[in-house]
Motif scaffolding. Structure first.
Motif, PDB file in Angstrom:
ATOM      1  N   GLU A 286       0.846  -1.192   0.000  1.00 52.79           N
ATOM      2  CA  GLU A 286       0.000   0.000   0.000  1.00 52.79           C
ATOM      3  C   GLU A 286       0.882   1.243   0.000  1.00 52.79           C
ATOM      4  O   GLU A 286       1.851   1.307   0.760  1.00 52.79           O
ATOM      5  CB  GLU A 286      -0.899  -0.009   1.238  1.00 52.79           C
ATOM      6  N   ARG A 287       0.517   2.218  -0.863  1.00 49.63           N
ATOM      7  CA  ARG A 287       1.299   3.454  -0.932  1.00 49.63           C
ATOM      8  C   ARG A 287       0.424   4.551  -1.521  1.00 49.63           C
ATOM      9  O   ARG A 287      -0.255   4.323  -2.513  1.00 49.63           O
ATOM     10  CB  ARG A 287       2.543   3.232  -1.822  1.00 49.63           C
ATOM     11  N   ASN A 288       0.434   5.708  -0.914  1.00 48.49           N
ATOM     12  CA  ASN A 288      -0.274   6.883  -1.438  1.00 48.49           C
ATOM     13  C   ASN A 288      -1.736   6.581  -1.794  1.00 48.49           C
ATOM     14  O   ASN A 288      -2.207   6.910  -2.882  1.00 48.49           O
ATOM     15  CB  ASN A 288       0.442   7.429  -2.687  1.00 48.49           C
ATOM     16  N   GLY A 289      -2.424   5.935  -0.890  1.00 45.85           N
ATOM     17  CA  GLY A 289      -3.854   5.721  -1.102  1.00 45.85           C
ATOM     18  C   GLY A 289      -4.203   4.679  -2.150  1.00 45.85           C
ATOM     19  O   GLY A 289      -5.325   4.638  -2.644  1.00 45.85           O
ATOM     20  N   GLU A 290      -3.239   3.860  -2.507  1.00 43.90           N
ATOM     21  CA  GLU A 290      -3.567   2.802  -3.462  1.00 43.90           C
ATOM     22  C   GLU A 290      -2.826   1.512  -3.110  1.00 43.90           C
ATOM     23  O   GLU A 290      -1.880   1.521  -2.322  1.00 43.90           O
ATOM     24  CB  GLU A 290      -3.227   3.233  -4.895  1.00 43.90           C
ATOM     25  N   ILE A 291      -3.331   0.437  -3.696  1.00 41.24           N
ATOM     26  CA  ILE A 291      -2.630  -0.843  -3.589  1.00 41.24           C
ATOM     27  C   ILE A 291      -1.835  -1.015  -4.866  1.00 41.24           C
ATOM     28  O   ILE A 291      -2.385  -0.929  -5.971  1.00 41.24           O
ATOM     29  CB  ILE A 291      -3.620  -2.010  -3.407  1.00 41.24           C
ATOM     30  N   VAL A 292      -0.545  -1.212  -4.717  1.00 38.33           N
ATOM     31  CA  VAL A 292       0.328  -1.470  -5.860  1.00 38.33           C
ATOM     32  C   VAL A 292       0.502  -2.979  -5.938  1.00 38.33           C
ATOM     33  O   VAL A 292       0.896  -3.608  -4.948  1.00 38.33           O
ATOM     34  CB  VAL A 292       1.700  -0.777  -5.669  1.00 38.33           C
ATOM     35  N   LEU A 293       0.184  -3.560  -7.074  1.00 34.85           N
ATOM     36  CA  LEU A 293       0.145  -5.014  -7.179  1.00 34.85           C
ATOM     37  C   LEU A 293       0.914  -5.458  -8.424  1.00 34.85           C
ATOM     38  O   LEU A 293       0.568  -5.054  -9.538  1.00 34.85           O
ATOM     39  CB  LEU A 293      -1.326  -5.449  -7.243  1.00 34.85           C
ATOM     40  N   ASP A 294       1.967  -6.242  -8.228  1.00 36.27           N
ATOM     41  CA  ASP A 294       2.809  -6.691  -9.339  1.00 36.27           C
ATOM     42  C   ASP A 294       2.569  -8.169  -9.596  1.00 36.27           C
ATOM     43  O   ASP A 294       2.520  -8.973  -8.653  1.00 36.27           O
ATOM     44  CB  ASP A 294       4.291  -6.468  -9.007  1.00 36.27           C
TER      45      ASP A 294
END
Ligand code: CO
Length: 478
Positions: A286-294
């Protein structure tokens, strides 16, 4: 010989064979690399159809004081023992079923006895080691001798389960999901606290036609299921079609990200993206109000059929490209999902510095790769991808075919250590020499430190874990 040697059967088991080592192994590298994968591809005179159908062969590299010993042993699953005794399949494998006849088909109508041929991964349950596949029937084994101990019935919460549960070392819990195919089909999320063996249900959803899910993503506060439109028809499956035949690609459904709150188990959001297929998630945070998903994205589910043994054993198999892709899932807003390509491919069997970086921002992904895109032959190089700078480094050698790279960090509790301070372990098939070797790369420079040469070829495997000597085992990858 070429990559096809990696799909040839193993005839003999071997125990604690000391391997000649070229180069120098780091002093701190002490522990056991346990790997899993198919080692036999026929039953009687009948060839199995798919790579996922082969009988599990456990492989063990013990590393200590600069020496490497190698053992391998077939898992004595009921499926394996039945096949050996009767020369015929006794259980349904992924794409090969027991001989049909009126009786066989009838038997399948009343029972979906999935296989216990646990050929995909290794996992620790309680203090014991188990070999796993997507059937809930895991098989326990001795990590020293590789001897089969017995069955370990995993979650009774669903019909199929994941071979890629997450282990959260900071919270001391394992998290996974099962897929329910009977009445009220859908997905159930569970957690197992350290020391426990029984799963607690976190939450779940009901879905008319559940999809094939191979792995998922975990962040500090969320669990994300990525549901590609490769969906099962429970009626077909229960009605006697093979597992592989029961799935259909329905691109109009798109791919959905189902975001669960990790504590309550409630669905926090559902996002929709253009259709793609995924086996392996890489990491999420989670970063800056979003979920980063790779994850590694395929254009569609044709990769499943491409892993048939007929295709893999052709001189130049037709294989689709897996690309390393990043999705941005907005939290608490209806903003559209955004995506970016981190590496256009090909990459598969991705691993990271799992123990320290899973659920957190990170920088490096390791994977098997290919010199050509789309791949013109089986995986023939290793790649290290820097997801911040989008730069890559590769390792390759003519006529060699590396397996999943497992990262082993150099130091314990080294919060200040560089993320790529450590080594990469990969079992490489040297087709020209007709043998395999354990490759040890320095993870930072991505150059060879050492190799330990096995006197025979080892068939290609799927997944494995490195367990450090004297420590509680933890997962080294997703
Ligand atoms: Co996998």
């Amino acid at each position: 010989m070429d990559h096809r040697l990696g799909f040839e059967p193993v005839r003999e088991e071997c125990t604690r064979k000391r391997l000649p080592v070229e180069g120098d192994l780091p002093d701190w590298l002490a522990g056991t690399l346990l790997r899993n994968g198919p080692g036999r591809f026929r039953v009687g005179n009948r060839p199995l159809n798919h790579w996922f159908d082969g009988f599990a062969l456990l492989r063990r590299f013990g590393i200590r004081d600069g020496a490497v010993v190698y053992s391998n042993r077939f898992l004595r699953s009921e499926a394996y023992e039945h096949a050996r005794e009767h020369g015929a399949l006794g259980f349904r494998e992924f794409a090969t079923d027991p001989e049909t006849g009126p009786l066989g088909r009838l038997k399948r109508l009343v029972s979906i006895a999935f296989t216990d041929n646990a050929c995909v991964d290794i996992e620790v349950r309680g203090e014991g080691f188990v070999a796993t596949t997507e059937s809930p029937r895991a098989v326990s084994f001795d990590p020293e001798t590789l001897a089969t101990r017995g069955h370990h019935e995993r979650e009774r919460l669903g019909t199929t389960t994941t071979v890629h549960p997450h282990y959260d070392a900071r919270r001391g819990e394992t998290i996974g999901y099962t897929t329910r195919l009977g009445r009220k089909p859908g997905y159930t999320l569970y957690r197992i606290p350290d020391g426990g063996t029984e799963p607690d249900v976190i939450g779940g959803v009901t879905i008319d036609e559940p999809a094939y899910l191979h792995s998922f993503a975990l962040t500090e506060n969320h669990i994300v299921l990525t549901e590609g439109p490769f969906v099962v028809s429970p009626l077909d499956l229960l009605g006697g079609a093979s597992v592989a035949e029961s799935f259909a690609w329905k691109p109009e459904r798109g791919t959905r990200f189902i975001v669960f709150d990790r504590e309550s188990g409630d669905v926090a959001a559902t996002h929709r993206a253009k259709p793609f297929f995924v086996f392996h998630h890489v990491n999420a945070f989670e970063r800056n109000g979003e979920i980063v998903l790779d994850l590694v994205a395929f254009p569609d589910a044709s990769v499943v059929g491409a892993l048939s043994l007929d295709n893999l054993r052709s001189p130049s198999p037709s294989l689709p490209t897996g690309a390393l892709r990043r999705y941005h899932l907005p939290k608490g807003s209806t903003r559209a999902v955004e995506r970016e390509t981190l590496y256009a491919g090909h990459v598969e069997l991705p691993t990271i510095d799992y123990a320290r970086r899973n659920t957190r921002p990170y920088r490096y992904v390791y994977g098997v790769s290919n010199r050509k895109r789309p791949p013109a032959e089986f995986q023939n190089r290793l790649v290290k991808i820097d997801v911040e700078s989008h730069t890559t480094e590769t390792w390759e050698e003519p006529n060699t075919y590396p397996g999943e790279p497992v990262f082993v960090p150099a130091l314990d509790d080294a919060a200040t250590a560089g993320e790529d301070e450590g080594v990469i372990l990969s079992v490489v098939l040297d087709a020209a020499a007709e043998r395999s070797f354990l490759l040890v790369l320095d993870a930072a420079s991505f150059t060879e430190r050492a190799r330990a040469v096995v006197p025979h070829p080892i068939p290609f495997g799927f997944h494995g874990q490195f367990y450090r000597a004297g420590e509680r085992p933890t997962r080294s990858m997703a």
